[in-house]
Scaffold this active site. Structure first.
Site, PDB file in Angstrom:
ATOM      1  N   LYS A 202     -73.154  35.581 -46.610  1.00 17.46           N
ATOM      2  CA  LYS A 202     -72.645  35.656 -47.981  1.00 17.46           C
ATOM      3  C   LYS A 202     -71.427  36.568 -48.063  1.00 17.46           C
ATOM      4  CE  LYS A 202     -74.026  36.876 -52.708  1.00 17.46           C
ATOM      5  NZ  LYS A 202     -75.142  37.388 -53.558  1.00 17.46           N
ATOM      6  N   ASP A 270     -79.568  46.369 -40.507  1.00 17.86           N
ATOM      7  CA  ASP A 270     -79.530  47.690 -39.886  1.00 17.86           C
ATOM      8  C   ASP A 270     -80.010  47.620 -38.436  1.00 17.86           C
ATOM      9  OD1 ASP A 270     -78.708  48.789 -42.316  1.00 17.86           O
ATOM     10  OD2 ASP A 270     -80.765  49.156 -42.969  1.00 17.86           O
TER      11      ASP A 270
END
Length: 322
Positions: A202, A270
């Site tokens: 996105k 992460d």
């Protein structure tokens, strides 16, 4: 693939980014509120974990890496909690400073029956002051001789400014240190010249100003970003579809997801940037490092809440035993 992930324990990592606390309230739902058509959650327990750039640190320390942090923390309960948790993990915290009127970001997630019901964010989003920027730049400059890898974890809360990134990249290039950045700002020119950028699909679509509806679109967006942001390498993460690697003068490489069951995708990015960085810093190839990062992401999305893979879990997956 040939990679000794035990070598991750020798890597010295500097994490620069927005530190926050993730608060989890766990309970059960057995009725709808008479005041509004919403569930009533009876809280049974709660816990707090490091969030934002803190979750990158969690992933790195879970692999045994030696970590130092650059960032800000408030003076209240959440700020004290950040420092305590980092110190308990053996993280060097002298690069974390307080700024007046900038409380620590606190994200509260309410979970019932293994499903997130609501998230509440308490935060301030504005650029750090010139004084804070100057202090952080000085601290970073003094640490560069003890760093093998820099990870910039930008959650767009105001710490990771264009000037801070430019200073970081200049220092890193001077000392021959890799820089990886996980962007939340959609102005990708801020991350120019980092070693690797790791947006999700996105974010890449918005930054490239393109609709991504198929693999051809994805490849075009990646190639566009490589050129316009002055990158040598780019990884676009695609959720349950895995990730795509882009590199100058090479064809895009697709790595399929290894997740068997998805419970919670929070924090998967992460894990990707942490393991990718550790792989590259330990001397592994871009492809092998990405394979390890993809395997780690597959582990954490199978857990509820922001989580990290353990060394034992990662070894099992890489050895094909799970």
């Amino acid at each position: 693939m040939t990679m000794d992930i035990d070598r991750f324990q020798q890597i010295r990592v500097l994490v620069i980014g927005d530190l926050m606390i993730d608060e989890y309230l766990w309970g059960r739902v057995d009725r709808i509120s008479p005041e509004a058509p919403v569930p009533v959650v009876a809280v049974e327990r709660e816990n707090h974990t490091l969030g934002g750039a803190g979750n990158v640190i969690n992933n790195l320390t879970a692999m045994g890496a030696q970590v130092s942090a650059i960032g800000t923390a408030g003076t209240g309960k959440a700020g004290r909690m950040i420092l305590e948790k980092l110190k308990d993990s053996g993280v060097c915290t002298h690069g974390i400073i307080s700024e007046p009127d900038r409380p620590t970001t606190l994200k509260t997630r309410i979970i019932a029956s293994s499903q997130q019901v609501l998230r509440i964010d308490r935060e301030v989003r504005r650029p750090i002051s010139p004084e804070t920027l100057a202090r952080l730049k000085d601290i970073m400059t003094g640490m560069m001789d003890q760093v093998d890898l820099i990870i910039i974890s930008d959650y767009d809360k105001g710490l990771v400014t264009s000037e801070l990134v430019a200073h970081t990249v200049d220092l890193a290039r001077k000392h021959g240190v890799l820089t990886l950045a996980d962007p939340k700002s959609l102005k990708f020119d801020k991350y120019a010249r980092v070693s690797v950028l790791t947006p999700n699909q996105k974010e890449a679509a918005v930054a490239a100003n393109m609709d991504i509806t198929c693999q051809k679109d994805l490849f075009a967006a990646g190639e566009s970003l490589l050129n316009t942001v002055a990158l040598d390498r780019l990884v676009i993460t695609c959720g349950k579809h895995g990730m795509v690697l882009f590199e100058k003068n090479a064809a895009p490489h697709v790595i399929a997801s290894r997740a068997r069951q998805v419970f919670d995708v929070s924090g998967a990015g992460d894990t990707v940037i942490s393991l990718l960085g550790l792989g590259l810093a330990s001397g592994a190839s871009f492809l092998d490092s990405a394979v390890v990062a993809n395997a780690g992401a597959g582990i954490v999305v199978g857990k509820v809440g922001t989580a990290t893979p353990t060394m034992a879990e990662l070894k099992k997956v890489l050895d094909g035993k799970e």
